[in-house]
Design a protein around this motif. Structure first.
Motif, PDB file in Angstrom:
ATOM      1  N   SER A  47       0.810  -1.222   0.000  1.00 41.42           N
ATOM      2  CA  SER A  47       0.000   0.000   0.000  1.00 41.42           C
ATOM      3  C   SER A  47       0.844   1.274   0.000  1.00 41.42           C
ATOM      4  N   GLY A  48       2.080   1.190   0.466  1.00 45.53           N
ATOM      5  CA  GLY A  48       2.947   2.368   0.464  1.00 45.53           C
ATOM      6  C   GLY A  48       3.247   2.878  -0.935  1.00 45.53           C
ATOM      7  N   LEU A  49       3.071   2.034  -1.930  1.00 48.92           N
ATOM      8  CA  LEU A  49       3.330   2.451  -3.310  1.00 48.92           C
ATOM      9  C   LEU A  49       2.293   3.450  -3.818  1.00 48.92           C
ATOM     10  N   ASP A  50       1.221   3.639  -3.085  1.00 47.57           N
ATOM     11  CA  ASP A  50       0.213   4.644  -3.425  1.00 47.57           C
ATOM     12  C   ASP A  50       0.820   6.030  -3.590  1.00 47.57           C
ATOM     13  N   MET A  51       1.953   6.250  -2.919  1.00 46.87           N
ATOM     14  CA  MET A  51       2.569   7.574  -2.925  1.00 46.87           C
ATOM     15  C   MET A  51       3.554   7.765  -4.077  1.00 46.87           C
ATOM     16  N   LYS A  63       4.915   7.487 -10.281  1.00 49.39           N
ATOM     17  CA  LYS A  63       4.613   6.809 -11.546  1.00 49.39           C
ATOM     18  C   LYS A  63       3.329   5.978 -11.408  1.00 49.39           C
ATOM     19  N   PRO A  64       2.364   6.197 -12.284  1.00 42.78           N
ATOM     20  CA  PRO A  64       1.069   5.525 -12.143  1.00 42.78           C
ATOM     21  C   PRO A  64       1.145   4.004 -12.255  1.00 42.78           C
ATOM     22  N   TRP A  65       2.042   3.456 -13.088  1.00 44.13           N
ATOM     23  CA  TRP A  65       2.116   2.000 -13.210  1.00 44.13           C
ATOM     24  C   TRP A  65       2.692   1.342 -11.952  1.00 44.13           C
ATOM     25  N   ILE A  66       3.460   2.128 -11.191  1.00 45.35           N
ATOM     26  CA  ILE A  66       3.942   1.616  -9.905  1.00 45.35           C
ATOM     27  C   ILE A  66       2.856   1.775  -8.844  1.00 45.35           C
ATOM     28  N   ARG A  67       2.123   2.885  -8.906  1.00 46.88           N
ATOM     29  CA  ARG A  67       0.984   3.037  -7.975  1.00 46.88           C
ATOM     30  C   ARG A  67      -0.024   1.911  -8.169  1.00 46.88           C
ATOM     31  N   ALA A  68      -0.141   1.418  -9.389  1.00 46.71           N
ATOM     32  CA  ALA A  68      -1.101   0.347  -9.679  1.00 46.71           C
ATOM     33  C   ALA A  68      -0.735  -0.962  -8.979  1.00 46.71           C
ATOM     34  N   ARG A  69       0.498  -1.053  -8.491  1.00 46.59           N
ATOM     35  CA  ARG A  69       0.919  -2.267  -7.786  1.00 46.59           C
ATOM     36  C   ARG A  69       0.576  -2.220  -6.296  1.00 46.59           C
ATOM     37  N   ALA A  70      -0.017  -1.159  -5.854  1.00 43.56           N
ATOM     38  CA  ALA A  70      -0.346  -1.007  -4.434  1.00 43.56           C
ATOM     39  C   ALA A  70      -1.651  -1.733  -4.101  1.00 43.56           C
ATOM     40  N   ARG A  71      -1.700  -3.006  -4.427  1.00 39.80           N
ATOM     41  CA  ARG A  71      -2.915  -3.773  -4.161  1.00 39.80           C
ATOM     42  C   ARG A  71      -2.560  -5.253  -3.987  1.00 39.80           C
TER      43      ARG A  71
END
Length: 363
Positions: free
Chosen positions: A324-328, A331-339
């Motif tokens: 969930s820390g990747l929400d911050m 890069k949007p494709w990395i934010r998409a991994r926050a799940r």
């Protein structure tokens, strides 16, 4: 969910397990400290507790912060037959380090003995029991909370170890380094478990030699053996932090990558969350790791079982659940991994296009 706070009165190991509490063990010492430059491969003896106590203390602290409830003494192969005159100082120093760190959290100290170098050659019960008893005398003097006979490939020698450890009047755990095929004398896992419980062990299971999935298959057989015999015991699993589906009866020792090229086999934190859930569903309440099992793996155990335990370890303050820390991230494709779905379903690549996924054991 809040991190664990200041510990209260420490309950004993059986008090915790009898109440249904999950106990989280620690992880890799020999392999990890070899990588860090404090243990020499080969005989794998733990002189580091005397020669480099800060390195051992630091690793204990990392496991404690990650969620470990047990500080096991770094006394693998620290017996008189392996260390000659050094054995007593090493065992005493290991107990002191474990107790020092355990006192900083809600952790117990377990004094650990392992199989001897004598058994394969002589099978001299009196001689072997004397070796175990020497270590036990140090553990008794240092007042460890309970004792563990770990890493036994022969049920007979493991039974001898349990019989000696019972003399201290403390709870006894016993783990064998076997897979689903059983011990090196072809004693099936279920029968091994029965022998250990009848000898006096209150906690039985497996450690080392095999990866998470194989270890759990062996634990299932142990549990079935105990049930068929009408015996009850608490179950413990402390697998490798490596995937080893291709190893034979001797475990990862027989793989050509052992011990210096095992890194491509390292389990992810998400693999360990799966291992933890499967172990818990199997009824195992003492869950930890052995060689290759790093502090972040222990944190994964604690995070997976946080709903049942009601708290997170201090190390989770720096780790968002399921990425969930990747929400911050910018890069949007990395934010998409926050799940959770991303990490739970990921099939990680090794980055080694010319390497096989499995090996052929040397033995």
């Amino acid at each position: 969910m809040a991190a664990a706070g200041v510990p209260g009165d420490r309950k004993g190991i059986l008090e915790r397990l009898d109440s249904g509490e999950v106990v989280i063990g620690d992880g890799s010492f020999l392999i990890t400290l070899e990588k860090r430059g404090y243990v020499k491969a080969g005989r794998w003896t733990p002189e580091a507790v005397v020669e480099h106590p800060n390195a051992v203390r630091q690793l204990h602290m990392e496991f404690l912060r990650a969620g470990s409830n047990v500080m096991q003494t770094f006394t693998f192969s620290a017996s008189e037959d392996n260390m000659e005159s050094k054995w007593e100082d090493v065992n005493a120093a290991a107990c002191d380090l474990a107790r020092e760190v355990a006192g900083k959290g809600d952790a117990l100290v377990a004094g650990g003995i392992s199989q001897t170098s004598v058994y394969k050659h002589h099978k001299d019960e009196a001689r072997i029991k004397k070796i175990f008893r020497l270590q036990l005398e140090v553990f008794a003097r240092k007042n460890v909370d309970f004792v563990i006979a770990e890493y036994f490939e022969h049920a007979e020698e493991a039974v001898w170890a349990v019989e000696v450890l019972k003399e201290a009047g403390k709870p006894v755990a016993a783990t064998m380094c076997i897979g689903p095929e059983g011990d090196m004398h072809d004693v099936p896992p279920g029968e091994c478990a029965v022998k250990l419980v009848k000898a006096g062990a209150s906690i039985v299971g497996v450690n080392c030699r095999f990866g998470p999935s194989t270890s759990l298959r062996t634990m299932k057989l142990m549990k079935e053996g105990l049930q068929a015999a009408g015996l009850k015991a608490h179950l413990i699993v402390q697998s490798l932090g490596f995937h080893t589906p291709d190893c034979g009866k001797g475990g990862f020792l027989d793989l050509p990558e052992y011990p210096f090229a095992l890194e491509p086999r390292v389990a992810t934190r998400w693999d360990i969350q799966k291992y933890t859930r499967e172990a818990y569903n199997l009824g195992i309440r003492y869950i930890g790791g052995c060689c290759g099992f790093e502090p972040y793996h222990i944190r994964a155990i604690a995070e997976e079982l946080a709903p049942e335990r009601g708290f997170l370890p201090p190390a989770s303050e720096k780790h968002g659940s399921w990425g969930s820390g990747l929400d911050m991230h910018t890069k949007p494709w990395i934010r998409a991994r926050a799940r959770r779905e991303h990490w739970e379903n990921l099939l990680p690549a090794s980055g080694r296009p010319f390497c096989p996924s499995l090996s052929k054991p040397d033995a």
